[in-house]
Design an enzyme around this catalytic site. Structure first.
Site, PDB file in Angstrom:
ATOM      1  N   TYR A  58     -17.763 -24.991  14.950  1.00 64.75           N
ATOM      2  CA  TYR A  58     -19.178 -24.869  14.632  1.00 64.75           C
ATOM      3  C   TYR A  58     -19.965 -25.888  15.442  1.00 64.75           C
ATOM      4  O   TYR A  58     -19.779 -27.102  15.286  1.00 64.75           O
ATOM      5  CB  TYR A  58     -19.429 -25.128  13.144  1.00 64.75           C
ATOM      6  CG  TYR A  58     -18.793 -24.163  12.183  1.00 64.75           C
ATOM      7  CD1 TYR A  58     -18.402 -22.887  12.577  1.00 64.75           C
ATOM      8  CD2 TYR A  58     -18.596 -24.518  10.852  1.00 64.75           C
ATOM      9  CE1 TYR A  58     -17.824 -22.010  11.680  1.00 64.75           C
ATOM     10  CE2 TYR A  58     -18.019 -23.639   9.942  1.00 64.75           C
ATOM     11  CZ  TYR A  58     -17.630 -22.388  10.364  1.00 64.75           C
ATOM     12  OH  TYR A  58     -17.057 -21.518   9.469  1.00 64.75           O
ATOM     13  N   HIS A 138      -8.504 -20.756  12.026  1.00 64.87           N
ATOM     14  CA  HIS A 138      -9.769 -20.056  11.805  1.00 64.87           C
ATOM     15  C   HIS A 138      -9.587 -18.536  11.815  1.00 64.87           C
ATOM     16  O   HIS A 138     -10.143 -17.819  10.987  1.00 64.87           O
ATOM     17  CB  HIS A 138     -10.783 -20.476  12.878  1.00 64.87           C
ATOM     18  CG  HIS A 138     -12.193 -20.366  12.443  1.00 64.87           C
ATOM     19  ND1 HIS A 138     -13.153 -21.293  12.751  1.00 64.87           N
ATOM     20  CD2 HIS A 138     -12.837 -19.438  11.706  1.00 64.87           C
ATOM     21  CE1 HIS A 138     -14.319 -20.938  12.240  1.00 64.87           C
ATOM     22  NE2 HIS A 138     -14.144 -19.806  11.606  1.00 64.87           N
ATOM     23  N   LEU A 218     -23.550 -14.910   0.259  1.00 62.28           N
ATOM     24  CA  LEU A 218     -24.923 -14.407   0.169  1.00 62.28           C
ATOM     25  C   LEU A 218     -25.253 -13.489   1.347  1.00 62.28           C
ATOM     26  O   LEU A 218     -26.415 -13.279   1.681  1.00 62.28           O
ATOM     27  CB  LEU A 218     -25.919 -15.571   0.113  1.00 62.28           C
ATOM     28  CG  LEU A 218     -25.847 -16.420  -1.155  1.00 62.28           C
ATOM     29  CD1 LEU A 218     -26.827 -17.582  -1.090  1.00 62.28           C
ATOM     30  CD2 LEU A 218     -26.126 -15.565  -2.397  1.00 62.28           C
ATOM     31  N   GLY A 219     -24.194 -12.930   1.961  1.00 66.83           N
ATOM     32  CA  GLY A 219     -24.426 -11.972   3.040  1.00 66.83           C
ATOM     33  C   GLY A 219     -25.252 -12.537   4.168  1.00 66.83           C
ATOM     34  O   GLY A 219     -26.189 -11.888   4.652  1.00 66.83           O
ATOM     35  N   GLY A 221     -27.351 -14.824   3.976  1.00 68.05           N
ATOM     36  CA  GLY A 221     -28.688 -15.115   3.469  1.00 68.05           C
ATOM     37  C   GLY A 221     -29.419 -13.896   2.965  1.00 68.05           C
ATOM     38  O   GLY A 221     -30.406 -14.019   2.224  1.00 68.05           O
ATOM     39  N   PHE A 222     -28.949 -12.692   3.324  1.00 70.39           N
ATOM     40  CA  PHE A 222     -29.651 -11.475   2.906  1.00 70.39           C
ATOM     41  C   PHE A 222     -29.744 -11.358   1.395  1.00 70.39           C
ATOM     42  O   PHE A 222     -30.785 -10.975   0.844  1.00 70.39           O
ATOM     43  CB  PHE A 222     -28.956 -10.235   3.483  1.00 70.39           C
ATOM     44  CG  PHE A 222     -29.547  -8.960   2.973  1.00 70.39           C
ATOM     45  CD1 PHE A 222     -30.671  -8.407   3.572  1.00 70.39           C
ATOM     46  CD2 PHE A 222     -29.023  -8.315   1.860  1.00 70.39           C
ATOM     47  CE1 PHE A 222     -31.251  -7.248   3.071  1.00 70.39           C
ATOM     48  CE2 PHE A 222     -29.580  -7.156   1.355  1.00 70.39           C
ATOM     49  CZ  PHE A 222     -30.703  -6.625   1.975  1.00 70.39           C
ATOM     50  N   ALA A 224     -30.021 -13.463  -0.811  1.00 68.70           N
ATOM     51  CA  ALA A 224     -31.006 -14.341  -1.438  1.00 68.70           C
ATOM     52  C   ALA A 224     -32.345 -13.634  -1.600  1.00 68.70           C
ATOM     53  O   ALA A 224     -33.238 -14.120  -2.309  1.00 68.70           O
ATOM     54  CB  ALA A 224     -31.188 -15.614  -0.615  1.00 68.70           C
TER      55      ALA A 224
END
Length: 331
Positions: A58, A138, A218-219, A221-222, A224
């Site tokens: 990352y 990973h 949360l996909g 952020g979707f 949310a």
């Protein structure tokens, strides 16, 4: 400091909801500076998260691990640090490529046993610690038997550099093969309202006593309920479910679930996380956020008890959700 309900990943005890640090490196969900990233991590610790998940892949040159290390200064006790390896292919080593459903088409890893100790030692330096609590390849290396990679991590456990072995993005068969070499504490896989867990993997984890770390709970952020458009430098532009047409369709189809959350006095994200926690007593979601208020909101979902009637109502709404576009999000 807040205390959250606890769960077990194998023998590793953590908070019921952890924190995924991927969002805290530039180029993942838009730009961010290190000061804000460290503040977000410390907010997660303050709210009771005791599982912090990162990776050497990352950000550039281990950036995310270094941010985690900075945030944990003076606060390492009682925190389970999980990190992953294989994406930072050493200079001169071959990157073993495999296809993915992202717009760029493929990824490259190298999980040859001869490199694993070096990966771990670099991660320990980045994190500023002397032991990694949970260490994952990973992705399975398509050119290396998984048993060989696991054996190299088992050597690190024996030498005290790693406490627990994890696996990430594997199949049920791969989990069984790895577990036969060395006990696996947790398998990390994508699982959320819009991306069901693979049933055979879930069954194998239950049978073997392996916990599940749910990435992208949360996909991206979707779930949310707030994603309307994306910045030009947002990594999610590589994910088909987030292209303009699909995002509009998916927001429309998610409306009934937003309505259920409102009826319960929850945010859509809290409902998504609470629902996931009710699917298995040994699943630990790792949502990420850059905003302390959102972090507190997410983690508070660990205390939400959903009645059986509510779960049935949610499942009925999910049956009609049917998101458009493939849903993989890089973890």
């Amino acid at each position: 400091m807040t205390t959250l309900p606890r769960r077990f990943l194998g023998d590793l005890e953590t908070s019921a909801i952890g924190f995924g640090a991927m969002v805290l490196s530039p180029g993942m969900y838009g730009e961010i500076d290190d000061e804000r990233a460290v503040a977000a991590l410390r907010a997660a610790l303050d709210e009771g998260a005791t599982l912090i998940d990162t990776s050497d892949g990352y950000g550039a040159d281990g950036h995310n691990e270094r941010v985690v290390g900075e945030a944990l200064k003076g606060r390492r006790d009682g925190v389970a640090v999980a990190t992953k390896f294989g994406f930072r292919v050493p200079e001169g080593a071959e990157g073993h490529r495999f296809p993915v459903s992202y717009a760029f088409g493929e990824l490259a890893v190298n999980a040859e046993p001869r490199y694993v100790r070096g990966y771990a030692e670099q991660s320990l330096r980045n994190l500023g610690t002397d032991v990694i609590d949970l260490y994952y390849p990973h992705f399975p290396d398509p050119q290396v038997p998984l048993e060989d990679t696991v054996g190299a991590v088992a050597d690190l456990v024996k030498d005290g550099l790693v406490r627990h072995l994890g696996l990430s993005n594997v199949t049920a068969d791969q989990l069984r093969r790895a577990h036969a070499v060395h006990p696996v504490a947790a398998v990390q896989t994508q699982w959320s309202m819009w991306q069901p867990v693979e049933p055979e993997l879930h069954a194998a984890a239950r049978e073997l006593g392996v916990g599940i770390v749910a990435w992208s709970p949360l996909g991206g952020g979707f779930l949310a309920g707030t994603v309307q458009n994306l910045a030009e430098d947002d990594f999610r532009r590589n994910i088909p479910r987030f292209d303009e047409a699909n995002l509009r369709t998916n927001n429309d189809r998610y409306a009934p679930l937003r309505g259920i959350a409102a009826d319960l006095g929850l945010t859509p994200g809290q409902l998504a996380l609470a629902w996931l926690l009710h699917q298995d007593d040994h699943v630990v979601p790792i949502p990420g956020s850059r905003t302390p208020a959102h972090i507190a909101e997410n983690l508070s979902a660990a205390r939400v008890d959903l009645h059986a009637d509510t779960l049935a109502r949610v499942d009925e709404a999910l049956a009609g959700f049917d998101p458009q576009g493939t849903g993989s999000v890089l973890t």
